[in-house]
Design an enzyme around this catalytic site. Structure first.
Site, PDB file in Angstrom:
ATOM      1  N   ARG A   1       7.502  -1.485   0.476  1.00  0.00           N
ATOM      2  CA  ARG A   1       8.506  -1.075  -0.237  1.00  0.00           C
ATOM      3  C   ARG A   1       7.811   0.273  -0.851  1.00  0.00           C
ATOM      4  O   ARG A   1       6.900   0.311  -1.502  1.00  0.00           O
ATOM      5  CB  ARG A   1       9.023  -1.887  -1.409  1.00  0.00           C
ATOM      6  CG  ARG A   1       9.643  -3.127  -0.790  1.00  0.00           C
ATOM      7  CD  ARG A   1      10.676  -3.810  -1.798  1.00  0.00           C
ATOM      8  NE  ARG A   1      11.827  -2.970  -2.010  1.00  0.00           N
ATOM      9  CZ  ARG A   1      12.865  -3.098  -1.146  1.00  0.00           C
ATOM     10  NH1 ARG A   1      12.653  -3.921  -0.310  1.00  0.00           N
ATOM     11  NH2 ARG A   1      13.827  -2.225  -1.139  1.00  0.00           N
TER      12      ARG A   1
ATOM     13  N   LYS B   1      11.693  -0.001   5.956  1.00  0.00           N
ATOM     14  CA  LYS B   1      12.661  -0.127   6.721  1.00  0.00           C
ATOM     15  C   LYS B   1      12.501  -0.363   8.344  1.00  0.00           C
ATOM     16  O   LYS B   1      11.596  -1.297   8.403  1.00  0.00           O
ATOM     17  CB  LYS B   1      13.982   0.762   6.783  1.00  0.00           C
ATOM     18  CG  LYS B   1      14.317   0.705   5.057  1.00  0.00           C
ATOM     19  CD  LYS B   1      15.740   1.607   5.173  1.00  0.00           C
ATOM     20  CE  LYS B   1      16.367   1.444   3.612  1.00  0.00           C
ATOM     21  NZ  LYS B   1      15.835   2.491   2.750  1.00  0.00           N
TER      22      LYS B   1
ATOM     23  N   THR C   1      11.934   6.254   3.350  1.00  0.00           N
ATOM     24  CA  THR C   1      11.116   4.818   2.617  1.00  0.00           C
ATOM     25  C   THR C   1      10.373   4.434   3.793  1.00  0.00           C
ATOM     26  O   THR C   1      10.468   4.902   4.925  1.00  0.00           O
ATOM     27  CB  THR C   1      12.347   3.737   2.363  1.00  0.00           C
ATOM     28  OG1 THR C   1      12.970   3.479   3.660  1.00  0.00           O
ATOM     29  CG2 THR C   1      13.309   4.185   1.370  1.00  0.00           C
TER      30      THR C   1
ATOM     31  N   GLU D   1      -2.546   9.796 -11.795  1.00  0.00           N
ATOM     32  CA  GLU D   1      -1.732  10.914 -11.584  1.00  0.00           C
ATOM     33  C   GLU D   1      -2.419  12.200 -11.103  1.00  0.00           C
ATOM     34  O   GLU D   1      -3.642  12.169 -11.366  1.00  0.00           O
ATOM     35  CB  GLU D   1      -1.024  11.633 -13.149  1.00  0.00           C
ATOM     36  CG  GLU D   1       0.037  10.959 -13.450  1.00  0.00           C
ATOM     37  CD  GLU D   1       0.060   9.557 -14.276  1.00  0.00           C
ATOM     38  OE1 GLU D   1      -1.073   8.984 -14.295  1.00  0.00           O
ATOM     39  OE2 GLU D   1       0.850   9.433 -15.321  1.00  0.00           O
TER      40      GLU D   1
ATOM     41  N   TYR E   1      -4.658   3.951 -12.675  1.00  0.00           N
ATOM     42  CA  TYR E   1      -3.829   5.174 -13.133  1.00  0.00           C
ATOM     43  C   TYR E   1      -4.395   6.297 -12.073  1.00  0.00           C
ATOM     44  O   TYR E   1      -5.680   6.530 -12.049  1.00  0.00           O
ATOM     45  CB  TYR E   1      -3.705   5.639 -14.537  1.00  0.00           C
ATOM     46  CG  TYR E   1      -2.445   5.439 -15.268  1.00  0.00           C
ATOM     47  CD1 TYR E   1      -1.115   5.691 -14.725  1.00  0.00           C
ATOM     48  CD2 TYR E   1      -2.330   4.262 -16.383  1.00  0.00           C
ATOM     49  CE1 TYR E   1      -0.134   5.541 -15.154  1.00  0.00           C
ATOM     50  CE2 TYR E   1      -1.340   3.789 -16.915  1.00  0.00           C
ATOM     51  CZ  TYR E   1      -0.046   4.292 -16.202  1.00  0.00           C
ATOM     52  OH  TYR E   1       1.148   4.085 -16.579  1.00  0.00           O
TER      53      TYR E   1
ATOM     54  N   ASP F   1      16.960  12.840   5.497  1.00  0.00           N
ATOM     55  CA  ASP F   1      16.674  11.433   4.816  1.00  0.00           C
ATOM     56  C   ASP F   1      16.455  10.484   5.883  1.00  0.00           C
ATOM     57  O   ASP F   1      17.590  10.137   6.523  1.00  0.00           O
ATOM     58  CB  ASP F   1      17.532  11.292   3.790  1.00  0.00           C
ATOM     59  CG  ASP F   1      17.283   9.757   3.277  1.00  0.00           C
ATOM     60  OD1 ASP F   1      16.345   9.219   3.645  1.00  0.00           O
ATOM     61  OD2 ASP F   1      18.071   9.347   2.165  1.00  0.00           O
TER      62      ASP F   1
HETATM   63  N1  DSN Z   1      19.494   0.455   0.156  1.00  0.00           N
HETATM   64  C1  DSN Z   1      19.332   1.120   1.665  1.00  0.00           C
HETATM   65  C2  DSN Z   1      20.356   0.490   2.387  1.00  0.00           C
HETATM   66  O1  DSN Z   1      20.496  -0.836   2.568  1.00  0.00           O
HETATM   67  O2  DSN Z   1      20.739   1.081   3.480  1.00  0.00           O
HETATM   68  C3  DSN Z   1      19.583   2.409   0.998  1.00  0.00           C
HETATM   69  O3  DSN Z   1      19.324   2.763   0.093  1.00  0.00           O
END
Ligand code: DSN
Length: 480
Positions: free
Chosen positions: A281, A275, A272, A68, A66, A243
């Site tokens: 992730r 990607k 994120t 925090e 943990y 974003d």
């Molecule tokens: N789930 C992602 C996508 O496929 O674009 C974004 O949230």
């Protein structure tokens, strides 16, 4: 195989053996996932393949901690090693993106956006409202103070890209908490070009006076002019939040620079890490110093305890993205997307905006009488993994849709190049042309089995030339 490759094989094989001793079905499912991913042409724009180093950084005893708080200021004892990896991840992120501040604790993109929304509210609304209430500390709020504060928050407005134009649920839409925290309005794209109409957006912003202007998308195949967005945000007194979850890898690889790099223009940038950035992730927030104190309150304000094993993997992935070869990877993603678009266009598939400047292509299959759902299922029958997506003003709504979203980050990681992506585009077009929708259904269809077989066979050849994780040689047949 080099000795490093042998060690990678040994690491994954040993891990699976240890897991199999406790629950063999889990080990078998993990092995099967590798086999399935190896055997399919993955065109999901938001997925990728992380490196063995990133994957291995997640499977260890950091998971037991943990932590925090923030490095050096934790609510738990013995966080010295977590501090090390969190500091490293944040340092890599700041250097890679040229950001003043990085917060690497968010567990996902939604979490990162929540941290960002709260930071804007806290910075712009909460603090003045608290001061007005004569309260220094949020923990000391009385019920009456809370009611006043909630009223102040409830008045706040967010302007984001509409869902059917390629925006994201977390940009103020009802099924997400952002749509409850903010009064929302959307900007769309020009119906004749499919491009963001900045003049219309400016008008909308002037009329709506948002607190937050959100830029970023999950299904817009073109560049966004973040300098223009910032000008609009400044004009109406909004904070520009970007974003960049989908295109963070293109920013990291310096494909998106100048007006198209969000970091110098936005107050807060979220992403994120899994990607186009090709990490584990997870999520991340970059911001100017001004927002840093509020962003750092992400946990416990809106996040559960940080995941130190994932922060370790983020540090590894960000170190990889700082290597010179990552820029080549990012450029190849875009070159591959253009080639994919060429292949589709050559066979008469209609593309939203007529092409792409980034990592994704949005095909409008409605013109051929299909729903996105039928196209997605039919392509899967032929071994091509894609996902359905709404197109602007979609007559089939967000569930059945009229579009198919295709992305190149994963196949680029696998090593496919332009000629092959052009051919993949043609294969997709062949499958779509060979798919007959049932007259009375948005779901049922018939795919010509000869076409399915031909495309599956060609896909298998392409996959064999570009094996996935070739350095990891596991005997998957014996597991479970
Ligand atoms: N789930 C992602 C996508 O496929 O674009 C974004 O949230």
């Amino acid at each position: 195989m080099t000795s490093t490759d042998t060690r990678k094989t040994a690491a994954f094989a040993s891990a699976l053996d240890v897991i199999a001793q406790v629950e063999p079905r889990v080990a078998a499912a993990i092995g099967q996932e590798l086999a399935d991913q190896r055997d399919s042409l993955k065109l999901i724009a938001s997925e990728n393949y992380a490196s063995p180093a990133v994957l291995l950084a997640m499977g260890n005893w950091f998971s037991d901690k943990y932590a925090e708080g923030t490095p050096g200021r934790r609510f738990y004892a013995a966080c010295q090693n977590v501090d090390t990896v969190e500091r490293l991840a944040a340092e890599h992120a700041r250097d890679l993106f040229g950001a003043e501040h990085a917060y690497v604790q968010p567990h996902s993109g939604i979490d990162a956006n929540l941290v960002a929304f709260w930071a804007v509210l806290a910075h712009r609304v909460e603090s003045p409202a608290l001061a007005e209430a004569g309260v220094k500390n949020v923990d000391a709020l009385t019920d009456a103070d809370w009611q006043r504060l909630r009223r102040a928050l409830g008045d706040q407005r967010m302007l984001g890209m509409s869902l059917d134009a390629g925006g994201h649920l977390t940009h103020g839409f009802r099924p997400n908490i952002s749509g409850k925290m903010f009064e929302q309005s959307s900007y769309g794209t020009d119906p004749s070009t499919g491009l963001i109409d900045y003049a219309a957006l400016r008008e909308r912003a002037r009329a709506f006076r948002p607190l937050v202007l959100v830029a970023g998308y999950s299904a817009y195949p073109r560049l966004v002019d973040f300098a223009a967005m910032r000008e609009i945000a400044d004009e109406v007194g909004a904070t520009l939040m970007v974003d960049m979850a989908h295109f963070a890898g293109l920013v990291a690889g310096k494909v998106l620079t100048g007006d198209f790099d969000p970091v110098p223009h936005a107050g807060i940038v979220t992403t994120t890490t899994h990607k186009s950035l090709r990490g584990p992730r997870g999520g991340m927030v970059l911001c100017t110093e001004e927002f840093a104190p509020s962003v750092d309150r992400g946990c416990p304000m809106v996040l559960g305890g940080p995941l130190p094993h994932v922060m370790a993997a983020k540090a590894v992935a960000l170190a990889e993205a700082r290597r010179p070869e990552f820029a080549g990877y990012a450029q190849q993603i875009v070159a591959n997307a253009r080639a994919l678009a060429e292949g589709l266009l050559r066979r008469g598939v209609r593309l939203v905006t007529g092409g792409t400047d980034n990592h994704l292509v949005l095909a409008d299959v409605g013109a051929g009488g299909l729903t996105g759902r039928q196209a997605e299922a039919s392509l899967l029958d032929a071994g091509l993994v894609t996902n359905r997506n709404a197109v602007p003003a979609d007559p089939n709504g967000p569930w059945y849709t009229s579009g198919i979203r295709l992305g190149t980050p994963a196949l680029t990681t696998r090593g496919l190049r332009e000629d092959e992506l052009r051919e993949v585009g043609e294969l997709i077009a062949d499958v779509l042309a060979a798919t007959e929708p049932d007259a009375d259904s948005k779901v049922r269809y018939r795919l010509d089995p000869r076409v399915a077989e031909r495309v599956r066979a060609r896909a298998a050849e392409l996959l064999a030339v570009h094996p996935l994780y070739p350095e990891v040689q596991l005997d998957l047949g014996t597991r479970g």
